[in-house]
Design a protein around this motif. Sequence first.
Motif, PDB file in Angstrom:
ATOM      1  N   LEU A  44       0.823  -1.206   0.000  1.00 59.59           N
ATOM      2  CA  LEU A  44       0.000   0.000   0.000  1.00 59.59           C
ATOM      3  C   LEU A  44       0.859   1.259   0.000  1.00 59.59           C
ATOM      4  N   ALA A  45       1.894   1.275   0.799  1.00 61.21           N
ATOM      5  CA  ALA A  45       2.726   2.470   0.934  1.00 61.21           C
ATOM      6  C   ALA A  45       3.388   2.864  -0.381  1.00 61.21           C
ATOM      7  N   LYS A  46       3.568   1.907  -1.302  1.00 62.42           N
ATOM      8  CA  LYS A  46       4.266   2.205  -2.554  1.00 62.42           C
ATOM      9  C   LYS A  46       3.346   2.629  -3.693  1.00 62.42           C
ATOM     10  N   ILE A  47       2.045   2.306  -3.599  1.00 65.17           N
ATOM     11  CA  ILE A  47       1.198   2.537  -4.769  1.00 65.17           C
ATOM     12  C   ILE A  47       0.024   3.470  -4.546  1.00 65.17           C
ATOM     13  N   ALA A  48      -0.355   3.715  -3.302  1.00 70.39           N
ATOM     14  CA  ALA A  48      -1.566   4.500  -3.055  1.00 70.39           C
ATOM     15  C   ALA A  48      -1.277   5.992  -3.033  1.00 70.39           C
ATOM     16  N   SER A  49      -2.242   6.760  -3.549  1.00 65.53           N
ATOM     17  CA  SER A  49      -2.161   8.222  -3.467  1.00 65.53           C
ATOM     18  C   SER A  49      -2.559   8.642  -2.055  1.00 65.53           C
ATOM     19  N   GLY A  50      -2.395   9.926  -1.762  1.00 73.00           N
ATOM     20  CA  GLY A  50      -2.777  10.437  -0.446  1.00 73.00           C
ATOM     21  C   GLY A  50      -4.243  10.215  -0.143  1.00 73.00           C
ATOM     22  N   GLY A  51      -5.105  10.463  -1.137  1.00 71.43           N
ATOM     23  CA  GLY A  51      -6.537  10.261  -0.947  1.00 71.43           C
ATOM     24  C   GLY A  51      -6.878   8.795  -0.734  1.00 71.43           C
ATOM     25  N   GLU A  52      -6.229   7.914  -1.501  1.00 70.60           N
ATOM     26  CA  GLU A  52      -6.458   6.478  -1.318  1.00 70.60           C
ATOM     27  C   GLU A  52      -6.001   6.029   0.060  1.00 70.60           C
ATOM     28  N   LEU A  53      -4.828   6.507   0.483  1.00 73.94           N
ATOM     29  CA  LEU A  53      -4.335   6.145   1.820  1.00 73.94           C
ATOM     30  C   LEU A  53      -5.307   6.587   2.901  1.00 73.94           C
ATOM     31  N   SER A  54      -5.852   7.791   2.762  1.00 74.61           N
ATOM     32  CA  SER A  54      -6.791   8.295   3.760  1.00 74.61           C
ATOM     33  C   SER A  54      -8.046   7.437   3.810  1.00 74.61           C
ATOM     34  N   ARG A  55      -8.560   7.027   2.656  1.00 70.22           N
ATOM     35  CA  ARG A  55      -9.772   6.212   2.653  1.00 70.22           C
ATOM     36  C   ARG A  55      -9.497   4.790   3.135  1.00 70.22           C
ATOM     37  N   VAL A  56      -8.326   4.255   2.831  1.00 71.84           N
ATOM     38  CA  VAL A  56      -7.967   2.939   3.374  1.00 71.84           C
ATOM     39  C   VAL A  56      -7.853   3.039   4.897  1.00 71.84           C
ATOM     40  N   MET A  57      -7.251   4.128   5.394  1.00 69.18           N
ATOM     41  CA  MET A  57      -7.148   4.315   6.842  1.00 69.18           C
ATOM     42  C   MET A  57      -8.532   4.459   7.464  1.00 69.18           C
ATOM     43  N   LEU A  58      -9.425   5.179   6.796  1.00 70.39           N
ATOM     44  CA  LEU A  58     -10.796   5.311   7.286  1.00 70.39           C
ATOM     45  C   LEU A  58     -11.462   3.938   7.361  1.00 70.39           C
ATOM     46  N   ALA A  59     -11.316   3.137   6.319  1.00 70.22           N
ATOM     47  CA  ALA A  59     -11.893   1.790   6.319  1.00 70.22           C
ATOM     48  C   ALA A  59     -11.294   0.942   7.434  1.00 70.22           C
ATOM     49  N   LEU A  60      -9.987   1.054   7.626  1.00 74.19           N
ATOM     50  CA  LEU A  60      -9.311   0.299   8.680  1.00 74.19           C
ATOM     51  C   LEU A  60      -9.827   0.712  10.053  1.00 74.19           C
ATOM     52  N   LYS A  61      -9.970   2.002  10.267  1.00 71.77           N
ATOM     53  CA  LYS A  61     -10.469   2.491  11.559  1.00 71.77           C
ATOM     54  C   LYS A  61     -11.905   2.058  11.782  1.00 71.77           C
ATOM     55  N   CYS A  62     -12.720   2.019  10.725  1.00 66.87           N
ATOM     56  CA  CYS A  62     -14.104   1.547  10.858  1.00 66.87           C
ATOM     57  C   CYS A  62     -14.130   0.053  11.190  1.00 66.87           C
ATOM     58  N   ALA A  63     -13.288  -0.721  10.510  1.00 69.50           N
ATOM     59  CA  ALA A  63     -13.243  -2.162  10.758  1.00 69.50           C
ATOM     60  C   ALA A  63     -12.761  -2.471  12.173  1.00 69.50           C
ATOM     61  N   LEU A  64     -11.849  -1.648  12.680  1.00 69.59           N
ATOM     62  CA  LEU A  64     -11.259  -1.878  14.010  1.00 69.59           C
ATOM     63  C   LEU A  64     -11.971  -1.113  15.118  1.00 69.59           C
ATOM     64  N   GLN A  65     -13.050  -0.448  14.781  1.00 75.11           N
ATOM     65  CA  GLN A  65     -13.671   0.499  15.697  1.00 75.11           C
ATOM     66  C   GLN A  65     -13.868  -0.037  17.111  1.00 75.11           C
ATOM     67  N   ALA A  66     -14.329  -1.265  17.239  1.00 74.69           N
ATOM     68  CA  ALA A  66     -14.609  -1.808  18.567  1.00 74.69           C
ATOM     69  C   ALA A  66     -13.330  -2.099  19.352  1.00 74.69           C
ATOM     70  N   ARG A  67     -12.207  -2.296  18.667  1.00 74.78           N
ATOM     71  CA  ARG A  67     -10.962  -2.666  19.345  1.00 74.78           C
ATOM     72  C   ARG A  67      -9.952  -1.520  19.434  1.00 74.78           C
ATOM     73  N   ASP A  68     -10.190  -0.486  18.656  1.00 79.05           N
ATOM     74  CA  ASP A  68      -9.227   0.614  18.555  1.00 79.05           C
ATOM     75  C   ASP A  68      -9.380   1.555  19.748  1.00 79.05           C
ATOM     76  N   ARG A  69      -8.291   1.889  20.388  1.00 80.84           N
ATOM     77  CA  ARG A  69      -8.365   2.746  21.565  1.00 80.84           C
ATOM     78  C   ARG A  69      -7.811   4.143  21.310  1.00 80.84           C
ATOM     79  N   VAL A  70      -7.666   4.512  20.061  1.00 84.44           N
ATOM     80  CA  VAL A  70      -7.167   5.844  19.729  1.00 84.44           C
ATOM     81  C   VAL A  70      -8.304   6.839  19.908  1.00 84.44           C
ATOM     82  N   ASP A  71      -8.064   7.892  20.684  1.00 82.17           N
ATOM     83  CA  ASP A  71      -9.118   8.859  21.006  1.00 82.17           C
ATOM     84  C   ASP A  71      -9.248   9.995  20.001  1.00 82.17           C
ATOM     85  N   LEU A  72      -8.227  10.212  19.179  1.00 85.67           N
ATOM     86  CA  LEU A  72      -8.236  11.320  18.218  1.00 85.67           C
ATOM     87  C   LEU A  72      -7.789  10.795  16.864  1.00 85.67           C
TER      88      LEU A  72
END
Length: 186
Positions: free
Chosen positions: A88-116
């Motif tokens: 991912l780090a080699k091929i994704a644009s900034g916008g793609e990285l942001s949306r992949v991160m959003l998807a990852l945070k949504c998938a991990l929502q119940a386990r993720d302890r990041v407050d911000l």
Amino acid sequence: GALARADDRVSKAETTCLTAGRALSRKRQAAAGEWSASLTRELRPLGFPHARVAFEVRPVPDGRPTPQGLDDVSLEFTANPGEPPRPLAKIASGGELSRVMLALKCALQARDRVDLLVFDEVDSGIGGAVAQAVGERLRGLAEHRQVICVTHLPLIAALAGHHLAVSKHVAGGRTTAHVTLLEHDE
């Protein structure tokens, strides 16, 4: 005497380390399939209808334990059918990285302890239904943590609880940024 005891302790420590490393590798392999499928599902409504995501867990080249264990783990991604996933780090644009991160945070929502969470460029190259889906996911994340999103899209901004306007001004040869909390009518 002392050297033999030290060698014995080193041998036992290596065995313990390798046993723990192998157990971690098995857990990573099991989680990789589950999380790859979950993340791929999360990406579809975010403008990646053909995306494939895979967590690749490969043994470290020399088999020697590292601070991360006995594996090299990478997140591989392709947005297009017929293209193999690549790091991912080699091929994704900034916008793609942001949306992949959003998807990852949504998938991990119940386990993720990041407050911000801070998202920038999450709206890059999208609009319509995809922007609506992005905004809804950001709003969902914001129910349990603070989310800051830099956006230019009204569809995303309309779902926010608070709005800040950021502007830059040049005076006396210096550039300053100003942040203003917007009231409802603004």
